[in-house]
Design a protein around this motif. Structure first.
Motif, mmCIF file in Angstrom:
data_model
loop_
_atom_site.group_PDB
_atom_site.id
_atom_site.type_symbol
_atom_site.label_atom_id
_atom_site.label_comp_id
_atom_site.label_asym_id
_atom_site.label_seq_id
_atom_site.Cartn_x
_atom_site.Cartn_y
_atom_site.Cartn_z
ATOM 1 N N HIS A 1 0.848 -1.192 0.000
ATOM 2 C CA HIS A 1 0.000 0.000 0.000
ATOM 3 C C HIS A 1 0.883 1.241 0.000
ATOM 4 O O HIS A 1 2.005 1.209 0.491
ATOM 5 N N ASN B 1 0.436 4.164 1.587
ATOM 6 C CA ASN B 1 0.590 4.806 2.892
ATOM 7 C C ASN B 1 -0.416 4.186 3.868
ATOM 8 O O ASN B 1 -1.205 3.319 3.488
ATOM 9 N N TRP B 2 -0.370 4.665 5.098
ATOM 10 C CA TRP B 2 -1.244 4.094 6.129
ATOM 11 C C TRP B 2 -2.721 4.351 5.845
ATOM 12 O O TRP B 2 -3.562 3.485 6.089
ATOM 13 N N LEU C 1 -3.985 1.810 3.338
ATOM 14 C CA LEU C 1 -4.171 0.512 3.992
ATOM 15 C C LEU C 1 -5.414 0.515 4.879
ATOM 16 O O LEU C 1 -6.230 -0.410 4.827
ATOM 17 N N ILE C 2 -5.588 1.556 5.685
ATOM 18 C CA ILE C 2 -6.730 1.627 6.608
ATOM 19 C C ILE C 2 -8.049 1.669 5.843
ATOM 20 O O ILE C 2 -9.012 0.969 6.208
#
Length: 182
Positions: free
Chosen positions: A28, A30-31, A34-35
């Motif tokens: 992914h 960035n975070w 992904l979230i």
């Protein structure tokens, strides 16, 4: 998966035997990416998995992801930046949910000014709007070629198309005709 690697072998990237079409599903950007993917998978994936079973759901998920990545490559073959994320595979799950649970309510939080408004909308309306946004963004990005695009819109659409076409093949026999829209 870097599309130009497969379109132009002289670009300078080593050929990887198409393995990155699969491995890119597990990376992914960035975070937040992904979230958001995991949130959509958590909301919609469990019901679809219940109708398919664990192993067929996993295979369905991976096939949708592979086809989504392929469609992104097909529509943007000269892209020289990596295409990463499970969004295309999750879009396939959204398509299955769209057809299996069209009238189920999705809780949507809409911030109007500073007031958090919560509304309940049918899945068919929520996911239908999601598809229209993806289609608008994909065609806009294609029409205005010089615009930097940081989202693989065609992968989202490719996953949704794959999920729409394939979900019935993965349903458990006892779940095949239950509550379907079409």
């Amino acid at each position: 998966m870097v599309p130009i690697r497969y379109t132009n072998p002289y670009y300078g990237l080593p050929f990887d035997g198409y393995l990155s079409f699969l491995t890119s599903l597990f990376l992914h950007g960035n975070w937040l990416h992904l979230i958001m993917n995991m949130w959509f998978l958590w909301i919609f994936g469990d019901n679809v998995e219940d109708r398919m079973g664990r192993l067929p759901f996993l295979i369905f998920y991976l096939v949708c992801g592979l086809l989504a990545t392929f469609l992104q490559w097909l529509f943007d073959p000269n892209l020289a930046i990596p295409v990463v994320g499970a969004s295309g595979a999750i879009a396939g799950v959204l398509a299955a949910y769209f057809f299996l649970y069209p009238l189920e309510r999705v809780v949507v939080w809409v911030p109007i000014l500073f007031l958090p408004i919560v509304i309940h909308v049918p899945a068919i309306a929520f996911l239908g709007l999601w598809v229209l946004i993806q289609l608008h963004s994909a065609t806009t990005a294609m029409l205005f070629g010089g615009v930097a695009v940081d989202v693989a819109w065609w992968a989202h659409l490719g996953g949704f198309i794959a999920g729409s076409a394939l979900y019935r093949l993965f349903l458990r026999k006892d779940q095949a005709e239950k509550n379907e829209l079409f």
